[in-house]
Write an enzyme that holds these catalytic residues in place. Structure first.
Site, PDB file in Angstrom:
ATOM      1  N   ARG A 176       1.003  -1.204   0.178  1.00 56.59           N
ATOM      2  CA  ARG A 176       0.208  -0.453  -0.278  1.00 56.59           C
ATOM      3  C   ARG A 176       0.828   1.205   0.198  1.00 56.59           C
ATOM      4  NH1 ARG A 176      -2.455  -3.892   3.454  1.00 56.59           N
ATOM      5  NH2 ARG A 176      -4.637  -4.079   2.288  1.00 56.59           N
ATOM      6  N   ASP A 205     -10.215  -3.215   8.588  1.00 55.42           N
ATOM      7  CA  ASP A 205      -9.516  -4.776   9.368  1.00 55.42           C
ATOM      8  C   ASP A 205     -10.209  -5.083  10.342  1.00 55.42           C
ATOM      9  OD1 ASP A 205      -6.212  -3.409   8.395  1.00 55.42           O
ATOM     10  OD2 ASP A 205      -7.939  -1.935   8.401  1.00 55.42           O
ATOM     11  N   ARG A 258     -12.830  -7.315   9.500  1.00 55.34           N
ATOM     12  CA  ARG A 258     -11.974  -8.804   9.060  1.00 55.34           C
ATOM     13  C   ARG A 258     -11.805  -9.398   9.843  1.00 55.34           C
ATOM     14  NH1 ARG A 258      -8.355  -6.153   4.595  1.00 55.34           N
ATOM     15  NH2 ARG A 258      -9.862  -6.577   2.535  1.00 55.34           N
ATOM     16  N   HIS A 265      -3.305   1.742   8.697  1.00 52.42           N
ATOM     17  CA  HIS A 265      -4.187   0.176   8.049  1.00 52.42           C
ATOM     18  C   HIS A 265      -3.253  -0.838   7.136  1.00 52.42           C
ATOM     19  CE1 HIS A 265      -7.720  -1.720   5.466  1.00 52.42           C
ATOM     20  NE2 HIS A 265      -6.583  -1.248   4.289  1.00 52.42           N
TER      21      HIS A 265
END
Length: 236
Positions: A106, A166, A169, A193
């Site tokens: 990312r 996150d 999940r 993140h």
């Protein structure tokens, strides 16, 4: 000669020229459309605007939502490549940006998406100077900071989605492993993140029962149940 509409409807007050709760979504990829549909289904706005650089796709997504408006309360759904369509938005969700490539972290996306944001954010603020901006694009934490700097808005009006995804999940994967519903499983992912996020094992509980009290090694290398793998699945 009066039209059919004029014969059917007699206005008793002047029509409102400004929306009360307008939401804009910038970027109509999978994430952007998920945001748009969620906003509509939850009846959070009286007008939804969408912006994207790919005009054909943008028009198609707009028409799909408009044709389904029979089942929605939002009476106005608009879209355009021109940011003027976003004017007077209360909330602007930014999900636009270049796609993360295979093997790319990312953080590697930073410069490419910063260049995209240098165009998007000034346009958003130009037409909706009083809006709240919600950043979803990755790397979300860095781009939220970039958005704050580019926009000139006070910090409480620039919000990143952070570790909400996150955490969702995390709770789902733990619930699956325990055989309970995710709403009964509580836990948090903190920090940035993505790959460097941190699971708070000491706070994980089911209906208030601390899992770390039942398994003190939870989340460590010595954990016989290998709960650490759950966090790896979260950031995968």
């Amino acid at each position: 000669m009066a039209s059919l509409k004029d014969k059917l409807i007699t206005p008793v007050t002047a029509p409102s020229t400004l929306p009360n709760n307008k939401v804009t979504v910038v970027g109509v990829g999978q994430v952007g459309m998920a945001c748009a549909i969620s906003v509509l289904v939850k009846d959070l706005c009286d007008e939804l605007a969408m912006v994207d650089v790919i005009e054909d796709r943008l028009k198609g997504e707009m028409m799909d939502l408009q044709h389904g408006s029979l089942f929605l309360h939002t009476h106005k759904i608009v879209a355009d490549k021109d940011y003027a369509v976003t004017a007077n938005s209360k909330i602007v969700v930014v999900s636009a940006g270049v796609r993360q490539q295979e093997g790319e972290s990312r953080l590697d996306l930073v410069q490419r998406n910063v260049n995209v944001f240098k165009f998007i954010i000034p346009q958003v603020v130009k037409y909706s100077p009083n809006c709240i901006i919600l950043v979803v694009s990755n790397p979300v934490d860095i781009l939220t900071y970039v958005t704050w700097k580019l926009s000139g808005l006070p910090k409480h009006r620039v919000i990143g989605s952070g570790c909400n995804l996150d955490t969702a999940r995390f709770r789902y994967l733990m619930a699956e492993k325990l055989g309970v519903h995710p709403s009964s499983c509580h836990g948090w992912i903190l920090g940035e993140h993505g790959d460097s996020s941190v699971p708070v094992w000491s706070g994980v509980n089911v209906a208030g029962v601390s899992l770390q009290e039942l398994n003190p090694a939870m989340g460590t290398e010595q954990d016989p149940e290998n709960w650490k793998e759950v966090h790896k699945q979260v950031v995968a």
